[in-house]
Design a protein around this motif. Structure first.
Motif, PDB file in Angstrom:
ATOM      1  N   ALA A  71      -2.928   1.224  -6.410  1.00 31.35           N
ATOM      2  CA  ALA A  71      -3.521   0.658  -5.189  1.00 31.35           C
ATOM      3  C   ALA A  71      -4.154   1.800  -4.399  1.00 31.35           C
ATOM      4  CB  ALA A  71      -2.455  -0.043  -4.361  1.00 31.35           C
ATOM      5  N   VAL A  72      -5.477   1.807  -4.340  1.00 30.73           N
ATOM      6  CA  VAL A  72      -6.198   2.937  -3.755  1.00 30.73           C
ATOM      7  C   VAL A  72      -6.260   2.803  -2.235  1.00 30.73           C
ATOM      8  CG1 VAL A  72      -8.329   4.279  -3.781  1.00 30.73           C
ATOM      9  CG2 VAL A  72      -7.601   3.070  -5.845  1.00 30.73           C
ATOM     10  N   GLU A  73      -5.857   3.874  -1.566  1.00 32.03           N
ATOM     11  CA  GLU A  73      -5.910   3.895  -0.103  1.00 32.03           C
ATOM     12  C   GLU A  73      -7.079   4.736   0.399  1.00 32.03           C
ATOM     13  OE1 GLU A  73      -2.724   5.568   2.857  1.00 32.03           O
ATOM     14  OE2 GLU A  73      -2.016   3.646   2.063  1.00 32.03           O
TER      15      GLU A  73
ATOM     16  N   THR B 248      -4.739  -6.411   3.167  1.00 33.06           N
ATOM     17  CA  THR B 248      -4.576  -5.278   2.256  1.00 33.06           C
ATOM     18  C   THR B 248      -4.187  -4.030   3.022  1.00 33.06           C
ATOM     19  OG1 THR B 248      -6.185  -6.161   0.677  1.00 33.06           O
ATOM     20  CG2 THR B 248      -5.721  -3.817   0.552  1.00 33.06           C
ATOM     21  N   LEU B 249      -4.938  -3.722   4.082  1.00 35.53           N
ATOM     22  CA  LEU B 249      -4.662  -2.525   4.872  1.00 35.53           C
ATOM     23  C   LEU B 249      -3.265  -2.565   5.473  1.00 35.53           C
ATOM     24  CD1 LEU B 249      -8.088  -2.106   6.706  1.00 35.53           C
ATOM     25  CD2 LEU B 249      -7.151  -0.604   4.943  1.00 35.53           C
TER      26      LEU B 249
ATOM     27  N   PHE C 175      -9.010  -5.702  -9.002  1.00 32.83           N
ATOM     28  CA  PHE C 175      -9.131  -6.823  -8.075  1.00 32.83           C
ATOM     29  C   PHE C 175      -8.937  -6.314  -6.650  1.00 32.83           C
ATOM     30  CE2 PHE C 175      -4.596  -6.653  -9.126  1.00 32.83           C
ATOM     31  CZ  PHE C 175      -3.977  -6.812  -7.898  1.00 32.83           C
ATOM     32  N   ARG C 176      -9.331  -7.123  -5.693  1.00 27.52           N
ATOM     33  CA  ARG C 176      -9.084  -6.826  -4.282  1.00 27.52           C
ATOM     34  C   ARG C 176      -8.977  -8.138  -3.525  1.00 27.52           C
ATOM     35  NH1 ARG C 176     -12.782  -2.736  -2.401  1.00 27.52           N
ATOM     36  NH2 ARG C 176     -12.187  -3.222  -0.279  1.00 27.52           N
ATOM     37  N   LEU C 177      -8.198  -8.141  -2.471  1.00 26.37           N
ATOM     38  CA  LEU C 177      -8.079  -9.335  -1.637  1.00 26.37           C
ATOM     39  C   LEU C 177      -9.332  -9.492  -0.782  1.00 26.37           C
ATOM     40  CD1 LEU C 177      -4.400  -9.106  -0.337  1.00 26.37           C
ATOM     41  CD2 LEU C 177      -5.274 -10.562  -2.163  1.00 26.37           C
TER      42      LEU C 177
ATOM     43  N   HIS D 187       9.120  -7.456  -1.811  1.00 23.52           N
ATOM     44  CA  HIS D 187       8.555  -8.476  -0.923  1.00 23.52           C
ATOM     45  C   HIS D 187       7.063  -8.220  -0.708  1.00 23.52           C
ATOM     46  CE1 HIS D 187       7.950 -11.108   2.511  1.00 23.52           C
ATOM     47  NE2 HIS D 187       7.445 -10.076   3.173  1.00 23.52           N
ATOM     48  N   LEU D 188       6.702  -6.964  -0.446  1.00 29.23           N
ATOM     49  CA  LEU D 188       5.298  -6.620  -0.211  1.00 29.23           C
ATOM     50  C   LEU D 188       4.452  -6.862  -1.459  1.00 29.23           C
ATOM     51  CD1 LEU D 188       5.804  -3.299   1.784  1.00 29.23           C
ATOM     52  CD2 LEU D 188       5.048  -5.497   2.701  1.00 29.23           C
ATOM     53  N   LEU D 189       4.977  -6.468  -2.635  1.00 31.31           N
ATOM     54  CA  LEU D 189       4.232  -6.648  -3.880  1.00 31.31           C
ATOM     55  C   LEU D 189       4.042  -8.130  -4.193  1.00 31.31           C
ATOM     56  CD1 LEU D 189       2.909  -5.440  -6.406  1.00 31.31           C
ATOM     57  CD2 LEU D 189       5.171  -5.433  -7.488  1.00 31.31           C
ATOM     58  N   ASN D 190       5.108  -8.908  -4.058  1.00 32.48           N
ATOM     59  CA  ASN D 190       5.002 -10.339  -4.333  1.00 32.48           C
ATOM     60  C   ASN D 190       4.088 -11.033  -3.332  1.00 32.48           C
ATOM     61  OD1 ASN D 190       7.082 -11.562  -6.539  1.00 32.48           O
ATOM     62  ND2 ASN D 190       7.863  -9.635  -5.716  1.00 32.48           N
ATOM     63  N   ASP D 191       4.083 -10.549  -2.100  1.00 31.94           N
ATOM     64  CA  ASP D 191       3.184 -11.111  -1.094  1.00 31.94           C
ATOM     65  C   ASP D 191       1.721 -10.885  -1.478  1.00 31.94           C
ATOM     66  OD1 ASP D 191       2.738 -12.196   1.736  1.00 31.94           O
ATOM     67  OD2 ASP D 191       1.668 -10.289   1.808  1.00 31.94           O
ATOM     68  N   LEU D 192       1.419  -9.678  -1.997  1.00 35.92           N
ATOM     69  CA  LEU D 192       0.052  -9.393  -2.446  1.00 35.92           C
ATOM     70  C   LEU D 192      -0.361 -10.339  -3.568  1.00 35.92           C
ATOM     71  CD1 LEU D 192      -0.132  -5.489  -2.549  1.00 35.92           C
ATOM     72  CD2 LEU D 192      -1.577  -7.000  -1.195  1.00 35.92           C
TER      73      LEU D 192
END
Length: 274
Positions: free
Chosen positions: A37-39, A118-119, A110-112, A144-149
């Motif tokens: 996941a690129v920041e 995302t941020l 992919f991206r949301l 939780h964060l990964l599943n939310d994405l």
């Protein structure tokens, strides 16, 4: 009977890499699914014969036991590295469809559509990376964060399938993707127009007709969103944030930020710092 209080995606390993000057290995393969996941920054990759470039806001997904070739496009790279696996168990039709959403991206990227989400999610991952105790609860928060994405991506795909836009310009979808890759570095719109064999007027008109916004206004939206995330979730200097968002200097960045947010970057940081 399915256990509904367990997350479907189980994190096997996680690491946060900040300002990485390069990859230790030019190619690697993993036992589990891997997400980069690129920041900040960008990198080029080849997976299953497909070569692409990932920039800030992009997620690159590599299947298990698959060669993952990669190299930095330029400068340095800040990203989240996540290894995950699917938990076993009885699957209903809905969850089977939801898991299948990750296979709909042949380029493995992919991206949301919701950049704010995302941020925000990456900022939460970043803050958790500074937590010292490697407890089971910390893993649960990350899962939780990964599943939310994943579920957010699925909901967006469902919404997109239900929507019936009058017409989507295929070339402008490519242009939008190209702009997303270049958004956080200085670039000329004319160069993108020439790349797609258009002049600036044609590109601007078609882009606005497709997405309801001018190309450079869209770039500014992306940059401001990223700047807001960095101002509230990091201690980087204003000049450093300006460069990370594609501006040559902090002075010009501050003028743009004030115009669109109504606060200077320093004022925004004081009122929004977490």
């Amino acid at each position: 009977m399915p256990i509904y209080n367990e997350y479907s995606m189980a994190i096997r390993a996680y690491n946060y890499w900040k300002d990485k000057p390069g990859f230790l290995l030019d190619a690697d393969r993993y036992e589990y699914w891997a997400i980069f996941a690129v920041e900040e920054g960008s990198f080029e990759y080849t997976i299953n014969g497909y070569t692409g470039q990932a920039a800030a806001g992009d997620f690159v997904l590599c299947p298990p036991q698959t060669d993952f070739h990669r190299r930095l496009a330029s400068g340095w790279l800040t990203f989240h590295f996540i290894l995950f696996d699917w938990r076993e168990g009885e699957l209903g039709e809905e969850e089977r469809k939801a898991r299948g959403v990750l296979s709909r991206f042949p380029d493995c990227r992919f991206r949301l559509l919701d950049d704010d989400r995302t941020l925000s999610t990456l900022a939460h991952f970043r803050r958790l990376s500074h937590s010292t105790p490697n407890s089971s609860f910390l893993f649960k928060l990350r899962e939780h964060l990964l599943n939310d994405l994943w579920l957010a991506l699925y909901l967006e795909s469902v919404q997109s399938a239900k929507a019936s836009p009058s017409y989507q310009d295929p070339l402008m979808i490519e242009v939008k993707s190209a702009i997303q890759e270049l958004a956080y570095q200085p670039f000329l719109l004319m160069d993108i127009a020439e790349r797609f064999h258009l002049n600036k007027v044609q590109l601007t008109r078609r882009f606005r007709r497709s997405f309801g916004v001018n190309p450079m206004d869209y770039v500014t939206q992306l940059r401001i969103k990223k700047a807001r995330s960095l101002l509230s979730g990091s201690d980087q200097t204003i000049d450093r944030i300006a460069r990370s968002c594609g501006y040559d200097n902090g002075f010009y960045f501050a003028r743009v930020f004030l115009k669109h947010v109504g606060l200077t970057p320093s004022q925004y940081r004081k009122t929004h710092m977490i």
